[in-house]
Write a protein that holds these residues in place. Structure first.
Motif, PDB file in Angstrom:
ATOM      1  N   GLY A  95      25.602  58.830  -9.281  1.00  0.00           N
ATOM      2  CA  GLY A  95      25.075  58.413  -7.986  1.00  0.00           C
ATOM      3  C   GLY A  95      23.642  57.929  -8.047  1.00  0.00           C
ATOM      4  O   GLY A  95      23.239  57.025  -7.302  1.00  0.00           O
ATOM      5  N   LYS A  96      22.863  58.505  -8.939  1.00  0.00           N
ATOM      6  CA  LYS A  96      21.450  58.130  -9.091  1.00  0.00           C
ATOM      7  C   LYS A  96      21.287  56.671  -9.488  1.00  0.00           C
ATOM      8  O   LYS A  96      20.313  56.014  -9.098  1.00  0.00           O
ATOM      9  CB  LYS A  96      20.807  59.031 -10.147  1.00  0.00           C
ATOM     10  CG  LYS A  96      19.414  58.603 -10.596  1.00  0.00           C
ATOM     11  CD  LYS A  96      18.914  59.481 -11.736  1.00  0.00           C
ATOM     12  CE  LYS A  96      17.581  58.986 -12.287  1.00  0.00           C
ATOM     13  NZ  LYS A  96      17.105  59.824 -13.421  1.00  0.00           N
ATOM     14  N   ALA A 105      23.232  54.832   1.561  1.00  0.00           N
ATOM     15  CA  ALA A 105      22.421  55.809   0.835  1.00  0.00           C
ATOM     16  C   ALA A 105      21.825  56.842   1.788  1.00  0.00           C
ATOM     17  O   ALA A 105      21.756  58.038   1.470  1.00  0.00           O
ATOM     18  CB  ALA A 105      21.310  55.096   0.072  1.00  0.00           C
ATOM     19  N   ARG A 110      25.199  58.614  -2.137  1.00  0.00           N
ATOM     20  CA  ARG A 110      25.072  58.887  -3.571  1.00  0.00           C
ATOM     21  C   ARG A 110      25.713  60.214  -3.982  1.00  0.00           C
ATOM     22  O   ARG A 110      25.800  60.517  -5.173  1.00  0.00           O
ATOM     23  CB  ARG A 110      23.597  58.871  -3.989  1.00  0.00           C
ATOM     24  CG  ARG A 110      22.943  57.522  -3.812  1.00  0.00           C
ATOM     25  CD  ARG A 110      21.534  57.458  -4.378  1.00  0.00           C
ATOM     26  NE  ARG A 110      20.918  56.191  -4.024  1.00  0.00           N
ATOM     27  CZ  ARG A 110      21.143  55.040  -4.660  1.00  0.00           C
ATOM     28  NH1 ARG A 110      21.952  55.026  -5.697  1.00  0.00           N
ATOM     29  NH2 ARG A 110      20.556  53.927  -4.267  1.00  0.00           N
TER      30      ARG A 110
END
Length: 235
Positions: A95-96, A105, A110
């Motif tokens: 997700g980062k 977001a 994320r």
């Protein structure tokens, strides 16, 4: 895209085509919000999903040589379900590294199971296109080793939909199981689904979730609890 090298070290694979890994990590919301021609990961997700099923199936076939086709299918379902995929995805912190719209977001995109699961499948598809079958197989087996072992040993979360289907069909009677959506709440990028399970037209348990799959699992779980209280006369 920043930190691609960092992610490549985590997954143990270096892409020759950086465009492929970038596409695998691009959520559709990024294009909608940015109005770009950036390719999202949906087609790669399709490819990775098919490849994942095949590789996990082959692993189970070789490791579980004394079980039936039904047991193999049920075990594979535990390994490739959304919850399991999201867990593996979080281990790499995928997700980062994703490209997504600010709105997605801001609402926790994320860390959403559905988005993380799709991105992992897309990453598998991208590795297959970039490095071929063996590279994708190596990554998949390594990434899912703990999940595969857990599913084989029974030390993994339950697939409640499979469990309730087995319970309802255990009497030998043919039953018709449906998951009926009662309502949807929230904007398109952050919906919550509410539904219930019906068996031969009879309403059982209800559930909700951020995806229909999650809501169905929760409805099946609550239905199992209801039916277990009714045993031995299930319906």
């Amino acid at each position: 895209m920043k930190n691609i090298g960092e992610l490549e070290k985590k997954i143990g694979y270096s892409f020759r085509s950086k465009d492929l890994i970038e596409r695998a990590l691009t959520h559709s919301s990024f294009n909608r919000e940015k109005s770009t021609r950036h390719k999202d990961n949906e087609r790669l997700e399709f490819l990775g999903d098919a490849f994942l099923d095949a590789i996990v199936g082959a692993e189970l076939y070789s490791r579980m040589d004394a079980v039936t086709e039904g047991t193999l299918t049920k075990t594979r379902a535990l390994i490739v379900c959304e919850k399991a995929l999201a867990k593996v995805s979080r281990e790499f912190n995928i997700g980062k590294y994703m490209l997504m719209g600010h709105g997605e977001a801001a609402t926790g995109g994320r860390n959403k199971d559905s988005i993380l699961a799709d991105a992992l499948e897309a990453l598998i598809g991208a590795i297959y296109l970039d490095g071929g079958y063996r590279a994708a197989q190596k990554f998949t087996v390594t990434a899912f080793e703990d999940t595969i072992c857990g599913a084989i040993s029974g030390k993994i979360f339950s697939d409640y939909k499979s469990e309730i289907q087995e319970m309802l069909q255990s009497s030998g009677k043919s039953v018709n199981i449906n998951y009926v959506v009662d309502k949807e709440e929230g904007p398109a990028h952050n919906k919550t689904f509410y539904l219930h399970l019906e068996c031969d037209g009879q309403k059982l348990g209800s559930g909700y979730g951020k995806t229909k799959k999650e809501a169905e699992q929760n409805a099946a779980k609550s239905s199992l609890a209801i039916l277990e209280r009714r045993q031995p006369n299930v319906l």
